[in-house]
Design a protein around this motif. Structure first.
Motif, PDB file in Angstrom:
ATOM      1  N   VAL A   1      -3.863 -36.603  75.346  1.00  0.00           N
ATOM      2  CA  VAL A   1      -3.491 -37.940  75.813  1.00  0.00           C
ATOM      3  C   VAL A   1      -2.223 -37.875  76.668  1.00  0.00           C
ATOM      4  O   VAL A   1      -1.311 -37.100  76.391  1.00  0.00           O
ATOM      5  CB  VAL A   1      -3.305 -38.915  74.613  1.00  0.00           C
TER       6      VAL A   1
ATOM      7  N   LEU B   1      -6.571 -41.258  77.821  1.00  0.00           N
ATOM      8  CA  LEU B   1      -7.206 -40.322  76.892  1.00  0.00           C
ATOM      9  C   LEU B   1      -7.968 -39.267  77.684  1.00  0.00           C
ATOM     10  O   LEU B   1      -8.657 -39.594  78.647  1.00  0.00           O
ATOM     11  CB  LEU B   1      -8.149 -41.079  75.954  1.00  0.00           C
TER      12      LEU B   1
ATOM     13  N   ILE C   1     -13.659 -37.217  72.382  1.00  0.00           N
ATOM     14  CA  ILE C   1     -13.013 -37.793  71.191  1.00  0.00           C
ATOM     15  C   ILE C   1     -13.907 -37.554  69.988  1.00  0.00           C
ATOM     16  O   ILE C   1     -15.021 -38.077  69.901  1.00  0.00           O
ATOM     17  CB  ILE C   1     -12.747 -39.306  71.335  1.00  0.00           C
TER      18      ILE C   1
ATOM     19  N   MET D   1      -4.435 -37.491  69.426  1.00  0.00           N
ATOM     20  CA  MET D   1      -4.255 -38.728  70.190  1.00  0.00           C
ATOM     21  C   MET D   1      -3.520 -39.771  69.355  1.00  0.00           C
ATOM     22  O   MET D   1      -2.580 -40.413  69.816  1.00  0.00           O
ATOM     23  CB  MET D   1      -5.619 -39.287  70.607  1.00  0.00           C
TER      24      MET D   1
END
Lengths: 107, 149
Positions: free
Chosen positions: A3, A16, A20, A28
């Motif tokens: 991030v 970002l 993920i 993050m």
């Protein structure tokens, strides 16, 4: 680095980067939360333009950041999420917690 | 049904292996020439199942996660069956665990959507579990892009 943060006064813009999942969400989360606490942020923008893949850990990331920014009386914005990511956000009711925006400036 | 191909994979329940499991299953699936969406559906479902093993089944410990992926010719279109198994703590109430937004996690960082995501992105989902023995998640995805029109 998962991030990239840009901070101005009490606003945080979080770009970002990468997939993920439960593994990457941790890094993050830690970076964003440290910044929220430090400046007592009133606004957090999560920019998903650099995210190709996300599982439900991304929903957990959004939920958790909402709770924290909300505790400072701030608001949460989500920008540049792909159709697929947006579908998951709506499925989880994230549009009730955050403003999900289609077109946002990529910094 | 006649299998076309099969692969087996086992790895430790370290969170860095979530990305590995996604990449490995996606790479094996490539021979069925799936669409970008079909591939993303499977990667997401695998990621959810493997994360469950790491976060719940082997909570506070490191165990082994087993994946078996079998490709079938299918009736009208090829199918991929993915079995993800652990020897972890097991689930007391599978029905409850599969309810959307239900989670045993108290940190507020888990959405409780894992099974709901698997269910919506795959064509079939079966979960069997025995407390203190482990859990098996079996998922099927039909690769429609290659089916007869």
């Amino acid at each position: 680095m998962a991030v990239k943060l840009s901070i101005s006064q009490d606003e945080i813009f979080a770009h970002l980067l990468g997939d993920i999942d439960h593994h990457t969400a941790k890094e993050m989360r830690e970076e964003i939360d440290a910044a929220i606490h430090r400046i007592q942020a009133k606004s957090l923008t999560l920019d998903f333009s650099g995210v190709e893949f996300m599982d439900s850990s991304g929903i957990g990331l959004v939920m958790g950041r909402y709770k924290l920014i909300n505790s400072y009386g701030g608001s949460l914005n989500i920008i540049n999420a792909s159709e697929r990511i947006k579908k998951m956000m709506y499925m989880a009711g994230m549009d009730k917690l955050a403003i999900i925006n289609d077109g946002g400036k990529v910094r | 049904m006649k299998p076309i191909n099969e692969m087996k994979l086992s790895f430790l329940s370290r969170s860095s292996n979530e990305a590995f499991a996604r990449a490995a299953t996606a790479s094996f699936l490539a021979q069925l020439d799936p669409t970008v969406d079909e591939l993303a559906d499977i990667k997401t479902a695998v990621s959810e199942a493997v994360t469950n093993c790491i976060v719940h089944a082997y909570k506070n410990t490191i165990g082994t996660i087993y994946i078996t992926m079998t490709l079938y010719e299918g009736k009208n279109a090829p199918e991929a069956r993915i079995k993800i198994r652990d020897k972890g703590c097991g689930i007391e109430d599978v029905k409850k665990a599969m309810e959307p937004m239900y989670t045993t996690c108290t940190t507020g960082e888990r959405s409780g959507l894992g099974f709901a995501v698997m269910e919506s992105f795959m064509d079939k989902l079966k979960v069997t579990s025995t407390p203190s023995k482990g859990t098996t998640v079996t998922m099927v995805k039909v690769i429609r892009s290659k089916g007869d029109e």
